[in-house]
Design a protein around this motif. Structure first.
Motif, PDB file in Angstrom:
ATOM      1  N   GLY A 121     -13.643  66.241  10.238  1.00  0.00           N
ATOM      2  CA  GLY A 121     -14.859  66.996   9.993  1.00  0.00           C
ATOM      3  C   GLY A 121     -16.016  66.425  10.785  1.00  0.00           C
ATOM      4  N   ASP A 122     -16.850  67.302  11.344  1.00  0.00           N
ATOM      5  CA  ASP A 122     -17.991  66.909  12.167  1.00  0.00           C
ATOM      6  C   ASP A 122     -17.550  66.000  13.310  1.00  0.00           C
ATOM      7  N   GLU A 123     -16.489  66.416  13.982  1.00  0.00           N
ATOM      8  CA  GLU A 123     -15.957  65.623  15.080  1.00  0.00           C
ATOM      9  C   GLU A 123     -16.949  65.556  16.233  1.00  0.00           C
ATOM     10  N   PRO A 124     -16.994  64.437  16.964  1.00  0.00           N
ATOM     11  CA  PRO A 124     -17.944  64.305  18.065  1.00  0.00           C
ATOM     12  C   PRO A 124     -17.479  65.053  19.318  1.00  0.00           C
ATOM     13  N   GLY A 147     -21.953  63.296  21.165  1.00  0.00           N
ATOM     14  CA  GLY A 147     -21.445  62.752  19.911  1.00  0.00           C
ATOM     15  C   GLY A 147     -21.572  63.791  18.812  1.00  0.00           C
ATOM     16  N   ARG A 148     -22.256  63.414  17.751  1.00  0.00           N
ATOM     17  CA  ARG A 148     -22.469  64.351  16.654  1.00  0.00           C
ATOM     18  C   ARG A 148     -23.813  65.071  16.763  1.00  0.00           C
ATOM     19  N   LYS A 149     -24.534  64.845  17.820  1.00  0.00           N
ATOM     20  CA  LYS A 149     -25.828  65.493  18.019  1.00  0.00           C
ATOM     21  C   LYS A 149     -25.640  66.796  18.783  1.00  0.00           C
ATOM     22  N   ARG A 150     -26.473  67.787  18.462  1.00  0.00           N
ATOM     23  CA  ARG A 150     -26.447  69.071  19.139  1.00  0.00           C
ATOM     24  C   ARG A 150     -27.879  69.480  19.476  1.00  0.00           C
ATOM     25  N   LYS A 151     -28.050  70.044  20.645  1.00  0.00           N
ATOM     26  CA  LYS A 151     -29.340  70.589  21.050  1.00  0.00           C
ATOM     27  C   LYS A 151     -29.071  71.883  21.783  1.00  0.00           C
ATOM     28  N   SER A 152     -29.789  72.939  21.422  1.00  0.00           N
ATOM     29  CA  SER A 152     -29.539  74.230  22.050  1.00  0.00           C
ATOM     30  C   SER A 152     -30.836  74.855  22.533  1.00  0.00           C
ATOM     31  N   TRP A 153     -30.705  75.677  23.551  1.00  0.00           N
ATOM     32  CA  TRP A 153     -31.837  76.405  24.105  1.00  0.00           C
ATOM     33  C   TRP A 153     -31.421  77.867  24.288  1.00  0.00           C
ATOM     34  N   ASP A 154     -32.258  78.793  23.828  1.00  0.00           N
ATOM     35  CA  ASP A 154     -31.980  80.216  24.025  1.00  0.00           C
ATOM     36  C   ASP A 154     -32.185  80.579  25.491  1.00  0.00           C
ATOM     37  N   TRP A 155     -31.449  81.592  25.929  1.00  0.00           N
ATOM     38  CA  TRP A 155     -31.685  82.116  27.263  1.00  0.00           C
ATOM     39  C   TRP A 155     -33.083  82.724  27.332  1.00  0.00           C
ATOM     40  N   PRO A 156     -33.812  82.529  28.423  1.00  0.00           N
ATOM     41  CA  PRO A 156     -35.191  83.043  28.513  1.00  0.00           C
ATOM     42  C   PRO A 156     -35.296  84.542  28.277  1.00  0.00           C
ATOM     43  N   PHE A 157     -34.279  85.309  28.695  1.00  0.00           N
ATOM     44  CA  PHE A 157     -34.356  86.762  28.562  1.00  0.00           C
ATOM     45  C   PHE A 157     -33.386  87.290  27.512  1.00  0.00           C
ATOM     46  N   HIS A 158     -32.942  86.391  26.639  1.00  0.00           N
ATOM     47  CA  HIS A 158     -32.039  86.784  25.563  1.00  0.00           C
ATOM     48  C   HIS A 158     -32.781  87.657  24.548  1.00  0.00           C
ATOM     49  N   THR A 159     -32.110  88.721  24.072  1.00  0.00           N
ATOM     50  CA  THR A 159     -32.721  89.599  23.073  1.00  0.00           C
ATOM     51  C   THR A 159     -32.710  88.927  21.705  1.00  0.00           C
ATOM     52  N   VAL A 160     -33.868  88.878  21.057  1.00  0.00           N
ATOM     53  CA  VAL A 160     -33.986  88.249  19.747  1.00  0.00           C
ATOM     54  C   VAL A 160     -34.600  89.240  18.761  1.00  0.00           C
ATOM     55  N   LEU A 161     -34.324  89.015  17.484  1.00  0.00           N
ATOM     56  CA  LEU A 161     -34.898  89.842  16.433  1.00  0.00           C
ATOM     57  C   LEU A 161     -36.300  89.319  16.117  1.00  0.00           C
ATOM     58  N   ARG A 171     -16.330  70.095  27.665  1.00  0.00           N
ATOM     59  CA  ARG A 171     -16.640  69.108  26.633  1.00  0.00           C
ATOM     60  C   ARG A 171     -15.468  68.165  26.460  1.00  0.00           C
ATOM     61  N   PHE A 172     -15.774  66.902  26.160  1.00  0.00           N
ATOM     62  CA  PHE A 172     -14.789  65.914  25.761  1.00  0.00           C
ATOM     63  C   PHE A 172     -14.938  65.737  24.255  1.00  0.00           C
ATOM     64  N   GLY A 173     -13.856  65.894  23.511  1.00  0.00           N
ATOM     65  CA  GLY A 173     -13.961  65.802  22.073  1.00  0.00           C
ATOM     66  C   GLY A 173     -12.782  65.112  21.434  1.00  0.00           C
ATOM     67  N   GLN A 174     -12.842  65.043  20.099  1.00  0.00           N
ATOM     68  CA  GLN A 174     -11.776  64.388  19.354  1.00  0.00           C
ATOM     69  C   GLN A 174     -11.657  65.045  17.995  1.00  0.00           C
ATOM     70  N   HIS A 175     -10.424  65.319  17.592  1.00  0.00           N
ATOM     71  CA  HIS A 175     -10.145  65.856  16.266  1.00  0.00           C
ATOM     72  C   HIS A 175      -9.147  64.920  15.595  1.00  0.00           C
ATOM     73  N   GLY A 176      -9.569  64.316  14.497  1.00  0.00           N
ATOM     74  CA  GLY A 176      -8.753  63.257  13.911  1.00  0.00           C
ATOM     75  C   GLY A 176      -8.686  62.110  14.898  1.00  0.00           C
ATOM     76  N   ARG A 177      -7.480  61.715  15.315  1.00  0.00           N
ATOM     77  CA  ARG A 177      -7.312  60.717  16.381  1.00  0.00           C
ATOM     78  C   ARG A 177      -6.865  61.361  17.696  1.00  0.00           C
ATOM     79  N   SER A 178      -6.785  62.676  17.692  1.00  0.00           N
ATOM     80  CA  SER A 178      -6.325  63.393  18.870  1.00  0.00           C
ATOM     81  C   SER A 178      -7.510  63.716  19.774  1.00  0.00           C
TER      82      SER A 178
END
Length: 228
Positions: free
Chosen positions: A69-72, A89-103, A35-42
């Motif tokens: 806060g909420d750095e991209p 950026g500030r958007k996130r999208k996630s996908w569970d592993w197909p065979f991941h154990t879930v409750l 990932r490429f990111g930024q915290h403050g100006r760093s």
């Protein structure tokens, strides 16, 4: 030298540059990705290889926005806990592993012997954890401290049922795994920390063995478990 000074701790090494940024390397069970990111100006690049990860400085953004806060982030990472996570950026999208154990279900036994899903509890925050209609049983509980002193408590237990399955296969009728446990609430602190600023244990859970009753599980916990 490249670094003004460095430090090393268990599982981590860090070196500081003249501009205040630092190169940080950690190891032991890290995610995989970049990932490429930024915290403050760093600005930084994060690289994870599964057994080692690095936060590599890319300089100071003198003219850009100062993120607090909420750095991209931009990139992709993979982990056992969160699956595949895409950052833009500030958007996130996630996908569970197909065979991941879930409750699939977390339930408690009611007075009628039926099972009530925890999601069906009242939404009122004051009643959220009260489990209306639960079958509660109270029994004496004895715990012996290292000093030899015996703590006499009353333990109230509720039987719970946990059903887990594979993320995709559970939808196809794949047999789930069912585990039973007791949820225990004591009427006073239990353990070596009784009366200290940390306090002793006032509640816990314990897995049931096949064929055990809730009382038998409590008595086994009484023999086996150590409370700090």
């Amino acid at each position: 030298m490249i670094f003004e000074h460095t430090s090393k701790e268990r599982g981590m090494w860090r070196g500081w540059l003249k501009n205040g940024q630092s190169l940080e390397i950690t190891w032991w069970r890290t995610p995989v990705g970049m990932r490429f990111g930024q915290h403050g100006r760093s600005k930084h690049i994060w690289i994870g290889l599964g057994f080692i990860q690095a936060f590599i400085p890319r300089g100071i953004d003198q003219n850009g926005e100062d993120f607090l806060g909420d750095e991209p982030d931009w990139g992709l990472d993979l982990s056992k806990e969160f699956g595949i996570v895409w950052h833009w950026g500030r958007k996130r999208k996630s996908w569970d592993w197909p065979f991941h154990t879930v409750l699939l279900a977390w339930e408690y036994e009611s007075l009628t012997g039926s099972w009530v899903n925890m999601d069906d509890r009242p939404t009122d925050p004051e009643n959220w954890d009260r489990r209306p209609g639960a079958k509660r049983e109270s029994y004496p509980f004895r715990y012996t401290l290292r000093s030899g002193r015996v703590q006499e408590r009353s333990a109230t237990i509720i039987q719970e049922r946990w059903t887990r399955g594979r993320h995709i296969l559970s939808r196809l009728g794949w047999p789930p795994r069912v585990k039973y446990a007791i949820d225990v609430e004591f009427d006073g602190e239990v353990g070596e920390r009784e009366g200290s600023w940390k306090g002793g244990t006032i509640g816990c859970g314990y897995d049931m063995l096949p064929g055990e009753t809730p009382l038998q599980t409590l008595r086994r916990m009484e023999r086996e478990r150590t409370f700090s």
